[in-house]
Design a protein around this motif. Structure first.
Motif, PDB file in Angstrom:
ATOM      1  N   GLY A 177       0.886  -1.156   0.037  1.00 54.33           N
ATOM      2  CA  GLY A 177       0.002   0.155   0.072  1.00 54.33           C
ATOM      3  C   GLY A 177       0.865   1.390   0.001  1.00 54.33           C
ATOM      4  O   GLY A 177       2.017   1.238   0.152  1.00 54.33           O
ATOM      5  N   LEU A 178       0.105   2.357  -0.006  1.00 51.62           N
ATOM      6  CA  LEU A 178       0.948   3.710  -0.247  1.00 51.62           C
ATOM      7  C   LEU A 178       1.794   3.883   1.022  1.00 51.62           C
ATOM      8  O   LEU A 178       2.777   4.418   1.065  1.00 51.62           O
ATOM      9  CB  LEU A 178      -0.067   4.839  -0.626  1.00 51.62           C
ATOM     10  N   THR A 179       0.986   3.813   2.215  1.00 50.02           N
ATOM     11  CA  THR A 179       1.738   4.144   3.452  1.00 50.02           C
ATOM     12  C   THR A 179       3.092   3.246   3.516  1.00 50.02           C
ATOM     13  O   THR A 179       3.871   3.674   3.874  1.00 50.02           O
ATOM     14  CB  THR A 179       0.916   3.871   4.588  1.00 50.02           C
ATOM     15  N   THR A 180       2.533   1.998   3.182  1.00 47.84           N
ATOM     16  CA  THR A 180       3.825   0.931   3.248  1.00 47.84           C
ATOM     17  C   THR A 180       5.166   1.673   2.302  1.00 47.84           C
ATOM     18  O   THR A 180       6.396   1.223   2.851  1.00 47.84           O
ATOM     19  CB  THR A 180       3.573  -0.207   2.665  1.00 47.84           C
ATOM     20  N   VAL A 181       4.828   1.839   1.211  1.00 44.83           N
ATOM     21  CA  VAL A 181       5.834   2.567   0.184  1.00 44.83           C
ATOM     22  C   VAL A 181       6.587   3.554   1.145  1.00 44.83           C
ATOM     23  O   VAL A 181       7.770   3.630   1.028  1.00 44.83           O
ATOM     24  CB  VAL A 181       5.288   2.956  -0.975  1.00 44.83           C
ATOM     25  N   MET A 182       5.698   4.553   1.699  1.00 44.60           N
ATOM     26  CA  MET A 182       6.505   5.627   2.150  1.00 44.60           C
ATOM     27  C   MET A 182       7.323   5.062   3.359  1.00 44.60           C
ATOM     28  O   MET A 182       8.492   5.668   3.386  1.00 44.60           O
ATOM     29  CB  MET A 182       5.326   6.665   2.733  1.00 44.60           C
ATOM     30  N   ILE A 183       6.665   4.313   4.468  1.00 43.93           N
ATOM     31  CA  ILE A 183       7.571   3.865   5.432  1.00 43.93           C
ATOM     32  C   ILE A 183       8.990   3.158   4.893  1.00 43.93           C
ATOM     33  O   ILE A 183      10.033   3.490   5.421  1.00 43.93           O
ATOM     34  CB  ILE A 183       6.799   3.161   6.240  1.00 43.93           C
ATOM     35  N   ALA A 184       8.603   2.151   4.082  1.00 50.18           N
ATOM     36  CA  ALA A 184       9.775   1.460   3.650  1.00 50.18           C
ATOM     37  C   ALA A 184      10.959   2.199   3.113  1.00 50.18           C
ATOM     38  O   ALA A 184      12.065   2.093   3.280  1.00 50.18           O
ATOM     39  CB  ALA A 184       9.134   0.283   2.602  1.00 50.18           C
ATOM     40  N   VAL A 185      10.269   3.163   2.001  1.00 49.55           N
ATOM     41  CA  VAL A 185      11.369   3.986   1.393  1.00 49.55           C
ATOM     42  C   VAL A 185      12.127   4.891   2.306  1.00 49.55           C
ATOM     43  O   VAL A 185      13.163   5.065   2.310  1.00 49.55           O
ATOM     44  CB  VAL A 185      10.593   4.881   0.318  1.00 49.55           C
TER      45      VAL A 185
END
Lengths: 318, 515, 334
Positions: A177-185
């Protein structure tokens, strides 16, 4: 007795003056950097690209002809065919029957959002860790070195982990999901920021004015907060600009691995590029457009960041 | 010839394998007593020339081919068959673990001495070698699986000598430190058209070479190499640049372009099902038949098939394709009708329904080439009927499988199945013959009818029961069958001779380069 | 010097210990387990439970960790759950590929990056400067999987110059000794095998080099600019040395230090595997394998590989630190 104390007072006052002048020079450093930035064509190109990008992201979504998730042309798509460029769809129709032009425009905002939020996360967490480590190392004596050591070993471990693997395992816990992408990156850039701030702070701690402040008995946390950290931030800000570029690209990589943003209503270039891979033979534009978007935007951030780095580097002033 | 596959094989002893790539290798190196006819699903002679059950239907006698030799030079005979079956049946310790002998457990249900309470009585009872070319297999009960299940590569006949030499059954070690015998990774020894030569993990290739002593038509290729290329576009590019001369799991959108470029594109008969599963223990409203009917009416399956599935795909009417006996065209069908869906939802008092819809990412299954696209379309259909969708994308393994087949956090999800052999029970029985977390219903009448069908020895009576079951299932509507899609496999412009198999049982022995 | 090395190596022990605990907890926190990955669509709850039991995953985490540590002390990394081979074997078969790829990428990045960075600095502010900096930056800005696709479309599909996948043509049947294919080819005098392996490295090498190349260009450029301003350069010029001598002896040599640091760090980073490059080029290395192991929840592989990667990373950094003192006598290791 009184003489000594008066002398001491005078000393402090003079040093305070020096420190103040130091601050003044700090401001003029920024001003001068900005002046030099304006004269650098690369910086201007970067700034223009980013200006356009930001305008499109802010205004674009209100002007698009169709909702990005509406599957208006679903009935026209066939297994080996997607409607191409035409009057009603300037960039053609995507693989689900949506308007590619609208998705590109709305996608600009999401792409920017991912980049900015991810960088903020990395910056905040990285600076916190790096700041504590740097302050501890620079000022804290034996215990400080121990704290610094533990924190830096932790950062080393993160650095030793391949960044994408770190991101993948974060995504495994949080779900795609979008939040995951933000956190992971963001998480991937934590060690970079941490190391950078720490290194810069240690360099500052060894500088004369800190030595002076220490010898005058200013309390250590105060030195760290009001002198060392502000003076160490310049490289961190430059790095943040550069990280904005890599964040957008890393987000695309995560999407390619199937961990990206999946909400059709909020298209994002990385995901669009990853989705288009399956249709690259029958509709190469679906991949090329978001790829160009990513490349140009990332280039904008990188050019500006590089120029800022150069402008702020006192050694390169001529 | 170098053939591109999507993932590395896991293990070379098919007794321990359940992944498609291991089985693909096994099909070239090993043979089974019975095998599917070329290009079809019907049971046809393999190492056995003929077979028949006794009157009770529990003992099957196989007449074996003579003059067959294993790759190590030893003879194939009835003794060898029994050594193999006894090896599986007498599995001990870790060999009873479902990750080791998955198919045996799936088909036979248990072992000589079960070490776990959850295992049942073994379907297999004993093996008797009457004479060198006659072997009888005794079973504890009549089952729909016999003899079709014996076509599975997991029942491949190994050389008894090689099994012993390389200690093939010695799966040893302890928790999280399991050691596998060398046989499973280095010395597979069967009777097939190709012999195992080398597995070059460092280059992701597995090399087979022609078995010069094969009993039948010898392979036309001297060497056959499987090369792992996991990325779909990378496989396509490797084919075009000549690195490989064929690959499997062709994306539906690539079928036309590759065909037009002159590549030899084969379409397998559809032998699979993609369905939209509904979990009745998820959202409580889903236990209401009207809501499930509304979902079925809301989904435009024809549009899905036309736009996203490979050419030749069909909308599913039953939970198995019409090439399997027991298919029933006379069942309740749920045509695409948004208004009807809306009114059914209103009747059920579920106009304000939000469903958690799971779909897998980063996976291509033969029945589901592009799950995300399918999700986008179905999700838009459901939203058009007034159902709100909470999208839950998960990585195929283990997250997606885990979330959709256990617990109650799922409402809707995609899943499917490729048949192992040509019997209807392998489809609908696998899905519906007992209570499962995937579907969350407990329909005793249905379960009982399945048990009855499974233990019916008479083929005609069994098929009649399958037809009834299909009608019952479509009335009860535990999920919506979506499509049967023919997976494509592609070969180089100059490669001919391979016949596409619905069971993905392609034998490369017939492949040749035409000059 | 020796004391420095010993101290750094001793520091490795607590780092590894900490890493192992973190990893262990982290991995066990991932939802789902290997049992689901193994069984796919076919699993039943009972089958999954049985596998968990056999793998010892139903025991308390402390006991599992204890078992892991006991094995680690014996230098036994266990067996992969998904490939059923020993983790050490897997590593020895996949790491050489990553090393070859890393070396290729770094050779490309250094070979192009340093001259380009140097030229850009000499012609600061002119067209060549902007072109080389801008051009190298584009490399960073293209998503690697897209760059790989383009490279393959041009150089493999259309021109047919380079292969698009794998490490070597399997039909050669080359002999394997060390799994460093180029080295093996040279050792066994199978020249064609060595050449073929080299040929296979070109496209993935370019794709992987794109990011380090840009970094090396800009660091070289910045460093050269800095050195050009130093007094000793002015002195050397004043003293009448030819431009060539000044460039070679003074400028280049003195500006190499920061470049070496970054090369070291970049190499260390690349050695941990390039997930995307390895995936899209079907190149057998550790990056793609570990990514796969995450989705398979192959705990032994993940623990083993990441621990070894950490050791390699520390060693590379150590070598970088040592090489400082060789290039710059002022920097003494303590």
């Amino acid at each position: 007795m009184t003489i000594i104390s008066r002398k001491k007072k005078e000393k402090i006052d003079r040093l305070a003056e020096l420190a103040a002048r130091d601050d003044e020079r700090g401001v003029s450093l920024w001003q001068e950097a900005f002046r030099r930035l304006r004269r650098n064509p690369a910086a201007m190109v970067g700034a223009v690209i980013l200006g356009l990008f930001v305008i499109v992201s802010v205004v674009g979504p209100f002007l698009v002809p169709y909702a990005p998730e509406a599957q208006h042309w679903k009935d026209e798509i066939r297994v080996g065919f997607l409607p191409g460029v035409r009057a009603e769809n300037w960039f053609g129709v995507d693989h689900i029957g949506r308007d590619q032009f609208s998705r590109m425009i709305v996608g600009a905002r999401q792409t920017l959002l991912v980049g900015v939020v991810a960088t903020m996360i990395g910056l905040a967490v990285g600076s916190l860790i790096g700041g504590i480590a740097g302050a501890a190392a620079g000022l804290g004596g034996r215990w400080g070195r121990a704290v610094d050591n533990v924190l830096m070993r932790f950062i080393d471990m993160l650095l030793a982990m391949p960044s994408l693997l770190l991101a993948i395992s974060i995504a495994a816990i949080l779900g795609a999901g979008l939040t995951t992408v933000m956190i992971a990156v963001g998480a991937v850039s934590v060690p970079v920021f941490a190391r950078l701030l720490r290194g810069s702070m240690i360099a500052q701690s060894n500088s004369d004015y800190v030595l002076a402040a220490t010898s005058l008995g200013v309390r250590k946390p105060k030195i760290a907060l009001s002198h060392v950290i502000p003076n160490s931030l310049a490289p961190v800000i430059v790095q943040a600009t550069l990280t904005l570029a890599t964040a957008i690209i890393e987000a695309a990589a995560l999407s390619f691995l199937g961990l990206g943003n999946n909400d059709a209503a909020i298209p994002e270039w990385g995901m669009m590029l990853a989705d288009a891979q399956r249709y690259i033979d029958i509709a190469p534009r679906l991949a090329i457009l978001p790829a160009l978007g990513i490349i140009i935007t990332a280039l904008g951030f990188t050019l500006l960041g590089e120029a800022m780095r150069e402008a702020l580097d006192p050694k390169l002033r001529k | 010839m170098v053939f591109g596959v999507a993932s590395d094989p896991k293990v070379l002893d098919p007794s321990f394998a359940s992944d498609g790539e291991s089985l693909r290798v096994a099909r070239q190196v090993f043979e089974t007593l019975v095998r599917p006819e070329e290009g079809g699903t019907k049971v046809s002679p393999g190492l056995a020339e003929s077979w028949e059950p006794d009157a009770a239907g529990t003992t099957w006698t196989f007449k074996l081919r003579s003059g067959v030799k294993f790759h190590d030079g030893t003879d194939f005979n009835a003794e060898a068959v029994c050594v193999n079956f006894d090896r599986w049946y007498n599995a001990k310790g870790l060999m009873q673990s479902p990750d080791v002998t998955a198919y045996w457990q799936d088909i036979m249900g248990g072992y000589a001495a079960n070490e776990d309470d959850t295992l049942g009585e073994s379907l297999f009872k004993s093996c008797t070698a009457t004479d060198p070319t006659t072997v009888s297999l005794a079973f504890t009960r009549v089952s729909s699986k016999i003899p079709a299940a014996l076509m599975l590569p997991s029942f491949s006949i190994h050389s008894p000598k090689a099994l012993q030499d390389y200690d093939a059954s010695n799966v040893s070690g302890s928790a999280d430190d399991i050691k596998y015998p060398a046989y499973a990774t280095e010395h597979p020894t069967g009777t097939g058209q190709f012999k195992f030569k080398a597995w070059d993990v460092a280059n992701k290739t597995l090399t087979l070479e022609r078995n010069e002593d094969y009993w039948g038509d010898k392979a036309k290729l001297k060497t056959l190499i499987f090369k792992t290329i996991s990325d779909e576009n990378a496989r396509k590019q490797a084919l075009r640049s000549g690195d490989i001369q064929g690959y499997d799991l062709v994306g539906p959108a690539d079928v036309e372009p590759l065909k037009n470029e002159g590549f030899n594109l084969l379409t397998r008969p559809a032998f699979n099902i993609l369905y939209l599963a509904i979990n009745q223990k998820g959202n409580p409203k889903l236990a209401d038949l009207k809501v499930r009917q509304a979902i079925a009416h809301a989904v435009n399956r024809q549009a899905l098939v036309d736009s996203k599935l490979p050419p030749g795909a069909q909308v599913a009417v039953n939970f198995f394709p019409d090439t399997v006996e027991g298919w029933n065209g006379d069942v309740t069908k749920y045509e695409y009708d948004v208004e009807k869906a809306k009114s059914l939802l209103a009747e059920a008092g579920a106009s304000d329904l939000t469903l958690r819809f799971h779909y897998p990412t980063e996976v291509t299954r033969p029945y589901m080439p592009n799950p995300k696209d399918l999700f986008e379309l179905v999700s838009a259909d459901l939203q058009a009927a007034g159902i709100k969708i909470e999208a839950i994308p998960l990585k195929w393994t283990p997250d997606y499988i885990n979330a959709t087949t256990s617990g109650n956090k799922h409402d809707l999800h995609f899943l499917g199945w490729t048949g192992d052999y040509g019997d209807g029970y392998n489809f609908i029985g696998t899905f519906f013959d007992r209570q499962k977390d995937e579907w969350g219903f407990n329909n005793k009448a249905l379960f009982d009818k399945f048990r009855q069908a499974d233990t019916t020895a008479d083929q005609a009576a069994k098929v009649a029961l399958y037809k009834e079951l299909n009608a019952d299932i479509m009335n009860f509507l535990p999920g919506v069958p979506i499509s049967h899609s023919p997976p494509a496999i592609v070969f180089g412009k100059d490669v001919t001779g391979v016949k596409a198999s619905p069971l993905t049982d392609e034998r490369f022995g017939t492949a040749e380069f035409k000059s | 010097m020796i004391r420095f090395i010993v101290r750094r190596l001793l520091q490795l022990i607590p780092t590894l210990f900490g890493l192992s605990i973190l990893l262990f907890i982290w991995l066990r926190r991932l939802p789902g387990g290997p049992e689901t990955a193994i069984l796919g669509e076919r699993g039943t709850p009972e089958m999954r439970a049985a596998i968990r039991h056999n793998l010892g995953l139903d025991e308390p985490i402390m006991i599992q960790y204890g078992r892991f540590v006991r094995r680690m002390i014996r230098l036994d990394l266990g067996t992969s759950i998904s490939t059923k081979r020993e983790v050490t074997t897997e590593f020895l078969q996949r790491f050489p590929g990553t090393v070859e790829l890393t070396i290729t990428a770094m050779v490309i990045a250094i070979g192009i990056g340093i001259p380009l960075g140097y030229l850009a600095a000499r012609r600061r502010g002119r067209l060549l400067d902007h072109l080389s900096v801008g051009g190298s930056l584009i490399g960073i800005c293209i998503p690697v999987f897209f760059l790989a696709y383009i490279l393959k479309a041009i150089f493999s599909e259309n021109l047919g110059w380079f292969p698009s996948s794998g490490r070597q043509d399997p039909t050669l049947g080359a002999t394997r000794i060390t799994n460093f294919f180029v080295l093996d080819g040279l050792m066994t005098r199978e020249w064609d095998a060595a050449a073929d392996a080299l040929w296979h490295l070109v496209l993935p090498g370019i794709a992987l080099a794109s990011i380090p190349l840009a970094i090396i260009v800009r660091i070289t450029r910045a460093s050269v600019l800095e050195v050009l301003n130093e007094d000793f350069v002015r002195t050397a010029e004043a003293k009448g040395l030819t431009e060539n001598v000044v460039r070679r002896r003074h400028v280049l040599r003195n500006s190499l230090l920061p470049v070496v640091t970054s090369v070291g760090l970049l190499t260390g980073g690349l050695l941990s595997g390039a997930v995307l490059t390895e995936t899209v080029f079907a190149f057998s290395g550790i990056g793609a394998f570990v990514a796969e192991a995450i989705s398979q929840r192959d705990y032994p592989v993940l623990m083993g590989f990441i621990m070894i990667i950490a050791v390699v990373y520390v060693l590379v950094n150590l070598i970088v630190d040592l090489s400082y003192s060789l290039i710059d006598p002022r920097v003494r290791v303590r």
